[in-house]
Design an enzyme around this catalytic site. Structure first.
Site, PDB file in Angstrom:
ATOM      1  N   GLY A  37       0.775  -1.150  -0.060  1.00  0.00           N
ATOM      2  CA  GLY A  37      -0.078   0.161   0.122  1.00  0.00           C
ATOM      3  C   GLY A  37       0.794   1.239  -0.072  1.00  0.00           C
ATOM      4  CG  LEU A  39      -0.885   1.724  -3.621  1.00  0.00           C
ATOM      5  CD1 LEU A  39      -2.227   1.191  -4.701  1.00  0.00           C
ATOM      6  CD2 LEU A  39       0.166   0.511  -3.702  1.00  0.00           C
ATOM      7  CG  HIS A  40       5.281   4.884  -5.047  1.00  0.00           C
ATOM      8  ND1 HIS A  40       5.622   4.202  -6.098  1.00  0.00           N
ATOM      9  CD2 HIS A  40       5.685   4.276  -4.024  1.00  0.00           C
ATOM     10  CE1 HIS A  40       6.395   3.073  -5.800  1.00  0.00           C
ATOM     11  NE2 HIS A  40       6.585   3.236  -4.484  1.00  0.00           N
ATOM     12  CB  ALA A  41       4.385   6.987 -10.133  1.00  0.00           C
ATOM     13  CG  HIS A  43       3.158   0.618  -5.454  1.00  0.00           C
ATOM     14  ND1 HIS A  43       3.314   1.732  -4.550  1.00  0.00           N
ATOM     15  CD2 HIS A  43       3.781  -0.399  -4.646  1.00  0.00           C
ATOM     16  CE1 HIS A  43       3.999   1.303  -3.572  1.00  0.00           C
ATOM     17  NE2 HIS A  43       4.342   0.065  -3.430  1.00  0.00           N
ATOM     18  N   GLY A 155       8.271  -5.354  -8.786  1.00  0.00           N
ATOM     19  CA  GLY A 155       9.174  -4.590  -9.514  1.00  0.00           C
ATOM     20  C   GLY A 155      10.565  -4.863  -9.480  1.00  0.00           C
ATOM     21  CD  GLN A 161       9.569  -8.094  -2.747  1.00  0.00           C
ATOM     22  OE1 GLN A 161       9.550  -8.136  -1.220  1.00  0.00           O
ATOM     23  NE2 GLN A 161       8.858  -7.313  -3.337  1.00  0.00           N
ATOM     24  CG  MET A 192       8.907   7.124  -7.567  1.00  0.00           C
ATOM     25  SD  MET A 192       7.449   6.792  -8.564  1.00  0.00           S
ATOM     26  CE  MET A 192       7.564   8.385  -9.597  1.00  0.00           C
TER      27      MET A 192
HETATM   28  P1  AMP Z   1       5.953  -2.355  -1.675  1.00  0.00           P
HETATM   29  O1  AMP Z   1       4.556  -1.991  -1.389  1.00  0.00           O
HETATM   30  O2  AMP Z   1       7.058  -1.783  -1.433  1.00  0.00           O
HETATM   31  O3  AMP Z   1       5.938  -3.922  -0.966  1.00  0.00           O
HETATM   32  O4  AMP Z   1       5.958  -2.866  -3.303  1.00  0.00           O
HETATM   33  C1  AMP Z   1       5.318  -3.664  -3.899  1.00  0.00           C
HETATM   34  C2  AMP Z   1       5.633  -3.820  -5.279  1.00  0.00           C
HETATM   35  O5  AMP Z   1       5.969  -2.556  -5.945  1.00  0.00           O
HETATM   36  C3  AMP Z   1       6.978  -4.840  -5.174  1.00  0.00           C
HETATM   37  O6  AMP Z   1       6.820  -5.833  -6.551  1.00  0.00           O
HETATM   38  C4  AMP Z   1       7.880  -3.656  -5.457  1.00  0.00           C
HETATM   39  O7  AMP Z   1       9.233  -4.041  -5.952  1.00  0.00           O
HETATM   40  C5  AMP Z   1       7.224  -2.616  -6.382  1.00  0.00           C
HETATM   41  N1  AMP Z   1       7.851  -1.495  -6.482  1.00  0.00           N
HETATM   42  C6  AMP Z   1       8.080  -0.454  -5.195  1.00  0.00           C
HETATM   43  N2  AMP Z   1       8.616   0.571  -5.549  1.00  0.00           N
HETATM   44  C7  AMP Z   1       8.702   0.567  -7.015  1.00  0.00           C
HETATM   45  C8  AMP Z   1       9.227   1.576  -7.808  1.00  0.00           C
HETATM   46  N3  AMP Z   1       9.833   2.701  -7.558  1.00  0.00           N
HETATM   47  N4  AMP Z   1       9.041   1.151  -9.057  1.00  0.00           N
HETATM   48  C9  AMP Z   1       8.651  -0.096  -9.548  1.00  0.00           C
HETATM   49  N5  AMP Z   1       8.093  -0.930  -8.659  1.00  0.00           N
HETATM   50  C10 AMP Z   1       8.273  -0.821  -7.335  1.00  0.00           C
END
Ligand code: AMP
Length: 286
Positions: A37, A39-41, A43, A155, A161, A192
Site C-alpha cells: 500500500g 501506492l505511488h507511480a 506501484h 518491481g 525479492q 520511488m
Molecule cells: P511494496 O509496497 O514496497 O511492497 O512494493 C510492492 C511492489 O511494488 C513490489 O513488487 C515492489 O518491487 C514494487 N515497487 C516498489 N517501488 C517501486 C518503484 N519505484 N518502481 C517500480 N516498482 C516498485
C-alpha cells in the site's frame, strides 16, 4: 463491498475467491500485483503491466508483519487505504484485496507454515534483515494461494525479492508467470518508495546519491575496474555523504552470486540515512 463508483474491495479470502473463481470459469486470465500500500507511480505502473498480460487485475494491500524484524518500521509504515483504493480505481484495477492481519494469520504467527528459499534468503538484504525474505516468501505464497493468479508482477526495484519469488515459484511448482516491472524514479533519480517520505528535507536532498553512486560503480566496472575496487569506492562515496552502508555490491543478476564472465550483472545497494533504509539497484550491462 464496493464504494459507489469505486473499486470493488475484498476484505475476506472467501469474497476474493468467489470473484476470482467467477472470472476463471469465464475463461479470463487473472493478473496480480501484491503491495504493502501507500501506492505511488511505481506501484501503479505495475498495474498497467498486469493489465497488458491479463483480462482482470487484482491488487493486494497488506502490510505483512512477518517480514519486519523487531525494531523495524512495521508500526509506522504508512497506511493510506482510501487513497490507494482511489488510485487503483482510477488505474482500472478490478479488485482490491485488503485483508486484516487476523484474516491472513487467523492462528497467529506461532507455528506458521513457512517458505524458505535457502541461499538467496540469507544474502545481502537477508543478512541485515533476518527473517525478512522468509516472511516475504511465506506471505506471497499465501497470497498466490488465495488469489490463484495466472500472472503476477513485481518491481525490479526489489531485485532480491523478485529472485526469491521466482525461486519459490519454480521450487514449489506454482505455475504462475512472474513479470518484472522497471524501477520508477523521481526526476532526481531517487527510486520511488513509500519509505522516502520518512526522510528529513536534508536527507531527501542527499538520497539520490545512492542512484548516482550505483551508476558510477557500474560505469567503473564496465570500464574495467575490479569489482572489489569499485565496491569500496562506492562505499566511500556513500559514507562521505552521511549514509550508513549495509552493502554496496556488484553481483550476478540471476542469483546474486559473484559474477563470472558472461553473466549479466547488477549493482545493488542498501544504505541508511537517519532512520530510513533505502535500497536500489541498476543493471551494470546496459
Ligand atoms: P511494496 O509496497 O514496497 O511492497 O512494493 C510492492 C511492489 O511494488 C513490489 O513488487 C515492489 O518491487 C514494487 N515497487 C516498489 N517501488 C517501486 C518503484 N519505484 N518502481 C517500480 N516498482 C516498485
Amino acid at each position: 463491498m464496493s464504494a459507489p463508483g469505486g473499486i470493488e474491495r475484498a476484505l475476506y479470502i472467501a469474497r476474493l475467491r468467489q470473484r476470482v473463481s467467477a472470472w476463471r470459469s469465464a475463461g479470463l486470465r487473472v493478473g496480480f500485483v501484491p503491495t504493502m500500500g501507500n501506492l505511488h507511480a511505481g506501484h501503479l505502473a505495475l498495474i498497467d503491466i498486469a493489465r497488458q498480460h491479463a483480462d482482470r487485475v487484482v491488487a493486494s494491500v497488506f502490510v505483512n508483519p512477518t517480514q519486519f524484524a523487531p525494531g523495524e518500521d512495521y508500526a509506522r509504515y504508512p497506511r493510506t487505504l482510501e487513497a490507494d483504493a482511489a488510485a487503483l480505481s482510477a488505474r482500472g484495477c478490478d479488485l482490491l484485496f485488503a485483508p486484516a492481519v487476523e484474516e491472513m494469520y487467523p492462528e497467529g504467527t506461532r507455528g506458521l507454515v513457512e517458505v524458505r528459499v535457502p541461499g538467496l534468503e540469507d544474502l545481502l538484504c537477508g543478512s541485515f534483515r533476518p527473517g525478512h525474505f522468509r516472511g516475504v516468501a511465506t506471505v506471497v505464497a499465501k497470497l498466490f494461494g488465495q488469489v490463484r493468479p495466472d500472472v503476477a508482477v513485481f518491481g525490479a526495484k526489489d531485485w532480491q525479492q523478485l529472485l526469491v519469488v521466482r525461486a519459490m515459484v519454480r521450487g514449489l511448482d506454482f505455475g504462475i508467470e512472474i513479470i518484472a516491472g522497471p524501477t520508477l524514479r523521481e526526476p532526481d533519480g531517487l527510486a520511488m518508495s513509500s519509505r522516502n517520505q520518512y526522510l528529513s528535507a536534508e536527507d531527501r536532498q542527499k538520497a539520490p546519491v545512492i542512484h548516482r553512486t550505483l551508476q558510477a560503480m557500474a560505469a567503473a566496472v564496465r570500464l574495467g575496474a575490479s569489482i572489489p575496487e569499485a565496491e569500496s569506492a562506492a562505499r566511500i562515496a556513500l559514507e562521505a555523504e552521511g549514509f550508513v552502508v549495509d552493502y554496496v555490491a556488484v553481483r550476478a543478476a540471476e542469483d546474486l552470486g559473484i559474477p563470472v564472465a558472461g553473466q549479466a550483472r547488477v549493482a545493488l545497494a542498501a544504505a541508511r540515512l537517519g532512520n530510513t533504509r533505502l535500497i536500489d539497484n541498476i543493471s551494470v550491462d546496459q
